[in-house]
Design an enzyme around this catalytic site. Structure first.
Site, PDB file in Angstrom:
ATOM      1  N   GLY A 163     -56.982 -44.211  83.372  1.00  0.00           N
ATOM      2  CA  GLY A 163     -57.920 -44.881  84.272  1.00  0.00           C
ATOM      3  C   GLY A 163     -57.227 -45.927  85.125  1.00  0.00           C
ATOM      4  N   TYR A 172     -59.777 -51.677  87.280  1.00  0.00           N
ATOM      5  CA  TYR A 172     -59.213 -53.028  87.263  1.00  0.00           C
ATOM      6  C   TYR A 172     -58.269 -53.220  86.090  1.00  0.00           C
ATOM      7  CZ  TYR A 172     -62.820 -54.160  90.678  1.00  0.00           C
ATOM      8  OH  TYR A 172     -63.606 -54.191  91.792  1.00  0.00           O
ATOM      9  N   ASN A 210     -55.336 -40.764  86.417  1.00  0.00           N
ATOM     10  CA  ASN A 210     -56.613 -41.099  87.066  1.00  0.00           C
ATOM     11  C   ASN A 210     -57.180 -39.876  87.766  1.00  0.00           C
ATOM     12  OD1 ASN A 210     -58.443 -43.431  87.632  1.00  0.00           O
ATOM     13  ND2 ASN A 210     -58.083 -42.817  89.758  1.00  0.00           N
ATOM     14  N   VAL A 269     -59.111 -36.515  82.498  1.00  0.00           N
ATOM     15  CA  VAL A 269     -58.914 -36.532  81.053  1.00  0.00           C
ATOM     16  C   VAL A 269     -60.063 -35.752  80.423  1.00  0.00           C
ATOM     17  CG1 VAL A 269     -58.748 -37.992  78.997  1.00  0.00           C
ATOM     18  CG2 VAL A 269     -57.803 -38.788  81.183  1.00  0.00           C
ATOM     19  N   GLU A 286     -77.183 -56.894  94.589  1.00  0.00           N
ATOM     20  CA  GLU A 286     -76.199 -56.837  95.687  1.00  0.00           C
ATOM     21  C   GLU A 286     -76.483 -55.641  96.604  1.00  0.00           C
ATOM     22  OE1 GLU A 286     -72.252 -57.157  93.782  1.00  0.00           O
ATOM     23  OE2 GLU A 286     -72.253 -59.192  94.583  1.00  0.00           O
ATOM     24  N   ASP A 314     -64.851 -51.587  81.054  1.00  0.00           N
ATOM     25  CA  ASP A 314     -66.210 -51.212  80.650  1.00  0.00           C
ATOM     26  C   ASP A 314     -66.233 -50.404  79.358  1.00  0.00           C
ATOM     27  OD1 ASP A 314     -66.880 -52.430  82.969  1.00  0.00           O
ATOM     28  OD2 ASP A 314     -67.699 -50.669  83.971  1.00  0.00           O
ATOM     29  N   ALA A 320     -65.664 -56.907  86.568  1.00  0.00           N
ATOM     30  CA  ALA A 320     -64.307 -56.721  87.086  1.00  0.00           C
ATOM     31  C   ALA A 320     -63.412 -57.881  86.639  1.00  0.00           C
ATOM     32  CB  ALA A 320     -64.356 -56.646  88.612  1.00  0.00           C
ATOM     33  N   GLN A 321     -63.994 -59.055  86.580  1.00  0.00           N
ATOM     34  CA  GLN A 321     -63.233 -60.233  86.173  1.00  0.00           C
ATOM     35  C   GLN A 321     -62.711 -60.073  84.743  1.00  0.00           C
ATOM     36  OE1 GLN A 321     -63.995 -65.066  86.012  1.00  0.00           O
ATOM     37  NE2 GLN A 321     -65.630 -63.739  86.693  1.00  0.00           N
TER      38      GLN A 321
END
Lengths: 395, 395
Positions: free
Chosen positions: A10, A13, A37, A81, A169, A296, A312-313
């Site tokens: 993957g 991030y 990926n 994968v 958003e 995640d 993401a952080q």
């Protein structure tokens, strides 16, 4: 001549930060690093709501992987994968031979959590990746294009399920897009309905109440309808049925109500909760010394033993530490425990509006929107330095 | 103070030229001129294949009616005609009171001719008007957007039924559009199929054979497949079934196989053939001294007693004469008989390719494409003078 083989699944991030760390810390002959990926590109999940609404082009939300890795040190395999075989220490791929590993990093991201809502997977749209948001944008435009001929209000009714980060958003971008979209297809703006349906009693749960009020007031001022404390019972081809029986006819239903871990992780035999792995302090899967999980796919708990939301952080910080830790471990050194350091959060409400916290400061409006752009640019900087910021960043 | 009342139905080529002629020849107190049209704009039918394929914006194919008529002399009513009552000399409208007339001009255009093909009206798309071509464009983009997720070849297969003018011009635009569309949605260009199915043994029947060969060779070189002498038997949601049983799976079927007259004309009691009225030399409906029919609603025969195909050129010439004739008649003068003067024909094959004849000269390639643009600009000039050419024309 055999060197440890690190396989990273993957290029999100977490995966990308791990690889970036490894290529920085290690010489090319210290380890074999393989990144797998599905797509040739990384996509910026935190920006997907923009191309979904059509306010920016999908290319602004993706970066070619080969442009940000050092191909002398990292081998990139573009493939899907299909299985993780922990007993054999191998990973199976769709179009390539299985690859073995000494260290495995799983950063395979999430899948939509539907909470068993009937018809959701079949009939709703999801803000998941570049392909899925292109579909939302084109579906929306197609529905608006049909309005003048068919004059059905459901064609220009949009239901957004979920009032979390992504939902709000996305609605902010929709609000920005509507005048242009209506002009383009001769649709009366006042006839468009954007309805946000949320099972919880508030939008943006966990966010500061003043900021939430600001966001709701701003969006309501733009005509957005909020239906809170009301779960969706069923998603049909032509709309949703809410708990209590009320039906909303809508040609477009976008579900942002939650994510769960990638099912490949569950299927590997690792213990999961909703597909996510409660990792130890070194981000390892329980029972596996050499298998690391981040982003995640992972579950990190705070001091009150409540899970942090997947962001993401969080993934970025995990990847940054894991890159260092793996480099250290390969050289026989120690690993450092992971500690999440929240640096604040900003939710955008379109191009010029946002709400957020930075440290203990609350921000709204243009300042918050500016902060959001700085956060976006920081990620570009981490990935590709100043040249990528100049190429892809925008204020 | 009663002056003759002229009601013109339809602001197509014929209707607009009639009105332009009347407003030029007559003083405002000599007649009451009313123009009725469904939309507030005139659309340039000969350009609709461009926005349908997405190579130009729909706004380039429409012109606001109020910007090209003299509102002191012509009253424009935007409404839908629901019935023509010849006995009462009135026209019924959807949202306005019925209007009476002394002279009626019917230029209500055409409807698709489906030749009884099953499923065509339900499942095919039509290049008819601004709304219908926007739908084609957005449908196409939506299908291409879905390709990466679903990997179904039918999503990027386009069947065009009919190899007449509209069909071939649309295919020319599609060919131009494909590289960009494929790039946008990560679709491999070589996987796209554009299939032209035609019941007749040749494309562009009636056109010079050398020019037809040029067009076919050019389009085949771009990957277009031609299936000639083969009627479509059925149009389904997911493709077409050809005579003989062969099926082509395609998410997009565009029917350009023919037009017939507007059904309001039939319903009025005027004698029609496929909904079109065989008009006399003054463009009058048989048996009605004061009812004129032009454009796609009319049928004009050549010296060999074969009907001319319905074209913008034909409608324009009819409208130009009718404007003069009506002005003359109102002043007690004579009317002149209509004689079609074909000035040549150009079929575009995209932006830079075309084939055509002007007088007895054959044109291909860039010269023909240039000629096509001059023809487009001539129409703009007739409608709105040099200022409209400068505003909307492009080379």
């Amino acid at each position: 001549m055999s060197v440890p083989k690190i396989v990273v699944l993957g290029a999100g991030y977490g995966g990308l930060m791990t690889v970036k760390g490894l290529q920085k810390k290690l010489h090319y002959n210290e380890a074999e690093v393989i990144l797998v990926n599905l797509n040739p590109y990384h996509y910026i999940t935190t920006k997907l709501h923009e191309p979904a609404a059509g306010t920016s082009h999908p290319d602004h939300a993706r970066i070619m992987i080969n442009s940000v890795i050092n191909q002398q040190k990292v081998k990139f395999i573009q493939d899907k994968v299909t299985a993780i075989k922990l007993e054999d220490k191998t990973v199976q791929l769709e179009n390539n031979k299985p690859i073995s590993y000494d260290y495995l990093v799983i950063g395979l991201g999430s899948a939509p959590e539907t909470f068993g809502i009937k018809g959701l997977l079949e009939n709703a749209y999801f803000i998941r990746n570049i392909n899925s948001v292109r579909i939302i944008r084109e579906h929306l435009e197609y529905m608006f294009a049909r309005y003048q001929s068919e004059q059905k209000d459901e064609l220009i009714t949009i239901v957004v399920g979920g009032a979390g980060f992504t939902g709000i958003e996305f609605i902010g971008e929709l609000v920005d897009r509507m005048p242009e979209l209506c002009h383009e297809y001769d649709v009366p703006l006042e006839k468009v309905r954007i309805v946000n349906v949320e099972a919880a009693p508030t939008v943006l749960p966990g966010f500061d109440k003043d900021l939430v009020d600001y966001a709701v007031k701003y969006l309501e001022g733009k005509g957005v309808e909020f239906i809170l404390s009301t779960p969706i019972e069923e998603c049909k081809e032509d709309g949703v049925i809410l708990k209590g029986g009320k039906e909303i006819k809508a040609a477009t239903v976008v579900w942002t109500g939650g994510v769960r871990g990638n099912k490949l992780v569950e299927e590997s035999g690792i213990e999961t909760m909703r597909g996510r792995v409660k990792v130890d302090e070194y981000l390892r899967a329980p029972g596996y010394e050499n298998v690391f999980v981040l982003g995640d796919s992972s579950l990190v708990f705070n001091e009150e033993e409540r899970p942090y939301p997947p962001t993401a952080q969080m993934s970025t910080q995990q990847g940054q530490l894991l890159g260092e830790n793996l480099a250290s471990k390969i050289r026989g050194g120690e690993m450092k425990p992971f500690k999440y350091m929240p640096k604040g959060t900003v939710a955008s409400l379109g191009r010029r509006e946002a709400i957020g916290t930075v440290g203990d400061k609350k921000l709204v409006g243009g300042k918050a929107a500016f902060m959001k752009k700085l956060i976006d640019m920081r990620w570009l900087y981490l990935l590709g330095g100043i040249s990528l910021v100049l190429k892809k960043g925008k204020l």
